[in-house]
Design a protein around this motif. Structure first.
Motif, PDB file in Angstrom:
ATOM      1  N   LEU A   1      -7.259  -0.802  -2.381  1.00 24.90           N
ATOM      2  CA  LEU A   1      -7.534  -1.608  -1.273  1.00 24.90           C
ATOM      3  C   LEU A   1      -8.923  -2.039  -1.149  1.00 24.90           C
ATOM      4  O   LEU A   1      -9.155  -3.253  -0.719  1.00 24.90           O
ATOM      5  CB  LEU A   1      -7.087  -0.672   0.104  1.00 24.90           C
ATOM      6  N   ALA A   2      -9.712  -1.208  -1.655  1.00 27.30           N
ATOM      7  CA  ALA A   2     -11.382  -1.866  -1.487  1.00 27.30           C
ATOM      8  C   ALA A   2     -11.625  -2.977  -2.484  1.00 27.30           C
ATOM      9  O   ALA A   2     -12.218  -3.835  -2.516  1.00 27.30           O
ATOM     10  CB  ALA A   2     -12.308  -0.860  -1.895  1.00 27.30           C
TER      11      ALA A   2
ATOM     12  N   SER B   1      -9.893  -5.949  -0.949  1.00 27.01           N
ATOM     13  CA  SER B   1     -10.816  -6.551   0.179  1.00 27.01           C
ATOM     14  C   SER B   1     -11.809  -7.242  -0.417  1.00 27.01           C
ATOM     15  O   SER B   1     -12.204  -8.338   0.305  1.00 27.01           O
ATOM     16  CB  SER B   1     -11.231  -5.055   0.869  1.00 27.01           C
TER      17      SER B   1
ATOM     18  N   ASN C   1      -7.425   4.098  -1.751  1.00 24.23           N
ATOM     19  CA  ASN C   1      -8.393   3.313  -0.923  1.00 24.23           C
ATOM     20  C   ASN C   1      -9.136   2.556  -2.051  1.00 24.23           C
ATOM     21  O   ASN C   1      -9.623   1.326  -1.754  1.00 24.23           O
ATOM     22  CB  ASN C   1      -9.233   4.332  -0.286  1.00 24.23           C
ATOM     23  N   ARG C   2      -9.466   2.985  -3.228  1.00 22.16           N
ATOM     24  CA  ARG C   2     -10.167   2.178  -4.149  1.00 22.16           C
ATOM     25  C   ARG C   2      -9.161   0.928  -4.535  1.00 22.16           C
ATOM     26  O   ARG C   2      -9.969  -0.212  -4.809  1.00 22.16           O
ATOM     27  CB  ARG C   2     -10.319   2.922  -5.642  1.00 22.16           C
TER      28      ARG C   2
ATOM     29  N   LYS D   1      -6.051   8.729   5.085  1.00 14.85           N
ATOM     30  CA  LYS D   1      -7.318   9.453   5.338  1.00 14.85           C
ATOM     31  C   LYS D   1      -7.361  10.409   3.962  1.00 14.85           C
ATOM     32  O   LYS D   1      -6.492  11.177   3.567  1.00 14.85           O
ATOM     33  CB  LYS D   1      -6.848  10.376   6.479  1.00 14.85           C
ATOM     34  N   GLU D   2      -8.785  10.373   3.599  1.00  9.72           N
ATOM     35  CA  GLU D   2      -8.848  11.217   2.637  1.00  9.72           C
ATOM     36  C   GLU D   2      -9.179  12.794   2.861  1.00  9.72           C
ATOM     37  O   GLU D   2      -9.801  12.895   4.089  1.00  9.72           O
ATOM     38  CB  GLU D   2     -10.194  10.597   1.725  1.00  9.72           C
TER      39      GLU D   2
ATOM     40  N   SER E   1      -5.142  -0.460   7.532  1.00 12.65           N
ATOM     41  CA  SER E   1      -5.718   1.098   7.613  1.00 12.65           C
ATOM     42  C   SER E   1      -5.786   1.737   6.487  1.00 12.65           C
ATOM     43  O   SER E   1      -4.974   1.412   5.581  1.00 12.65           O
ATOM     44  CB  SER E   1      -5.196   1.645   8.582  1.00 12.65           C
ATOM     45  N   LYS E   2      -6.809   2.418   6.094  1.00 13.46           N
ATOM     46  CA  LYS E   2      -6.893   3.132   5.027  1.00 13.46           C
ATOM     47  C   LYS E   2      -6.235   4.473   5.182  1.00 13.46           C
ATOM     48  O   LYS E   2      -6.340   5.049   6.132  1.00 13.46           O
ATOM     49  CB  LYS E   2      -8.359   3.200   4.604  1.00 13.46           C
TER      50      LYS E   2
ATOM     51  N   ARG F   1       0.994  -1.141  -0.124  1.00 14.45           N
ATOM     52  CA  ARG F   1      -0.228  -0.012   0.063  1.00 14.45           C
ATOM     53  C   ARG F   1       1.046   1.159   0.015  1.00 14.45           C
ATOM     54  O   ARG F   1       0.507   2.151  -0.726  1.00 14.45           O
ATOM     55  CB  ARG F   1      -0.689   0.090   1.320  1.00 14.45           C
TER      56      ARG F   1
END
Length: 355
Positions: free
Chosen positions: A138-139, A142, A135-136, A167-168, A164-165, A115
């Motif tokens: 990771l999603a 996931s 985050n996309r 922070k946006e 953990s993601k 990541r």
């Protein structure tokens, strides 16, 4: 049940071979140098088999992340046509980085390492990946793990639970002031295009996305009952959109001068070209420039709708329903605009209970 057999080699070395036979399950065997280790393995393994945990663990030892991603792309992504290409690309990146690892070895720490590697890479536009983009990625991974756990039984749990993601940043809230709105609508009316003004009015009136508007056909419009039906939305659900006031009047006018050979509300006006939908970008940019409006995108019309709703007393739940969001998360950015309304609600409640 478990059977432990003592074995002595030609050199006099002693070992213990464990064999577990349970009805309905394949036989499991293992060999140990110590009897205590053999007994412990037999007890743990037999219990895991009875609890239906053992063979999931076995799958994670012999399946690689490459196999998981390939099966997901083949069997699951076709059911997600809107996100198929983008998520497929994201999953292929994970496969290139970690595809050779067995699933049991794909730990949260390993995923975090890559990541962070992704965060240091550059996009095709030579810019770093944003937290939202990471985050996309990771999603996508996931969900592939979730399917492997729940549907395929390849793992007992997803390692993504402990990742953990990034922070946006808070979502952009750029909306038209009263003067900007008037200037833009005036320029849209002066446009050489027949469609720009009604299209922008419809966007401001409903908060619909650009793609949703350009994809509308006359079959989706009910002028008598004053609503539109969106069959294809971002969250995959059909949505009924109120068509009222000026937007209703403008669409009614369009219905009287429909273009021959197309069922689109907003078809391309230059019929010599092969484009099907209206060439919004050209006329939109011209109107913005003429109205002297800076830092404003078409999608910001949607933010304008939400902002006007908030400032006129709509709750976050009501705004979410109008915009077609499943949760309140995406509309919390407008909370500060409805603070006055919130204060009135609290004041009203206090007056009723305390007098």
């Amino acid at each position: 049940m478990a059977n432990i057999e003592k074995r002595v080699s030609g050199d006099g070395d002693i070992s213990y071979r464990v064999k577990i036979r349970l009805r309905g399950y394949p036989t499991q065997t293992a060999t140990f140098e110590k009897l205590t280790d053999a007994k412990d393995w037999a007890k743990i393994t037999e219990g895991a088999i009875k609890d239906r945990r053992y063979f999931k663990n076995t799958e994670s030892k012999k399946r690689t992340l490459r196999e998981l991603i390939d099966r997901y792309i083949k069997d699951v992504l076709p059911q997600k046509p809107k996100s198929k290409d983008k998520q497929g690309s994201q999953l292929k990146w994970w496969k290139e980085q970690l595809g050779d690892y067995f699933l049991i070895d794909v730990s949260p720490a390993l995923i975090v390492e890559y990541r962070d590697k992704l965060a240091k890479e550059k996009t095709k536009f030579k810019k770093p990946y944003s937290p939202a983009t990471i985050n996309r990625y990771l999603a996508a991974l996931s969900h592939a793990f979730t399917v492997a756990v729940n549907d395929w039984g390849w793992l007992e749990d997803s390692p993504m639970r402990k990742v953990s993601k990034p922070k946006e940043p808070r979502g952009r809230v750029r909306y038209l002031s009263d003067d900007e709105r008037k200037a833009l609508l005036d320029e849209c009316q002066e446009s050489d295009s027949t469609y720009l003004y009604p299209l922008v009015v419809l966007a401001l009136s409903t908060g619909m996305r650009q793609g949703e508007i350009l994809g509308l056909t006359w079959d989706d419009v009910n002028l008598d009952k004053q609503y539109l039906i969106l069959h294809e939305t971002k969250n995959g659900e059909r949505r009924r959109v109120p068509l009222t006031g000026l937007a209703h009047e403008e669409i009614k006018k369009l219905s009287k001068v429909r273009q021959i050979g197309t069922n689109l509300l907003f078809p391309d006006e230059n019929q010599k070209l092969k484009r099907k939908t209206f060439d919004l970008r050209t006329y939109w940019d011209e109107a913005l420039k003429a109205a002297e409006i800076k830092d404003f995108r078409f999608h910001d019309l949607r933010h304008s709708t939400a902002s006007y709703l908030a400032m006129n007393g709509a709750s976050l739940a009501e705004i979410a329903e109008v915009l077609g969001h499943k949760t309140l998360q995406m509309v919390r950015r407008y909370a500060h605009l409805s603070e006055a309304h919130t204060s009135k609600v609290v004041a009203s409640m206090n007056k009723k209970i305390f007098g």
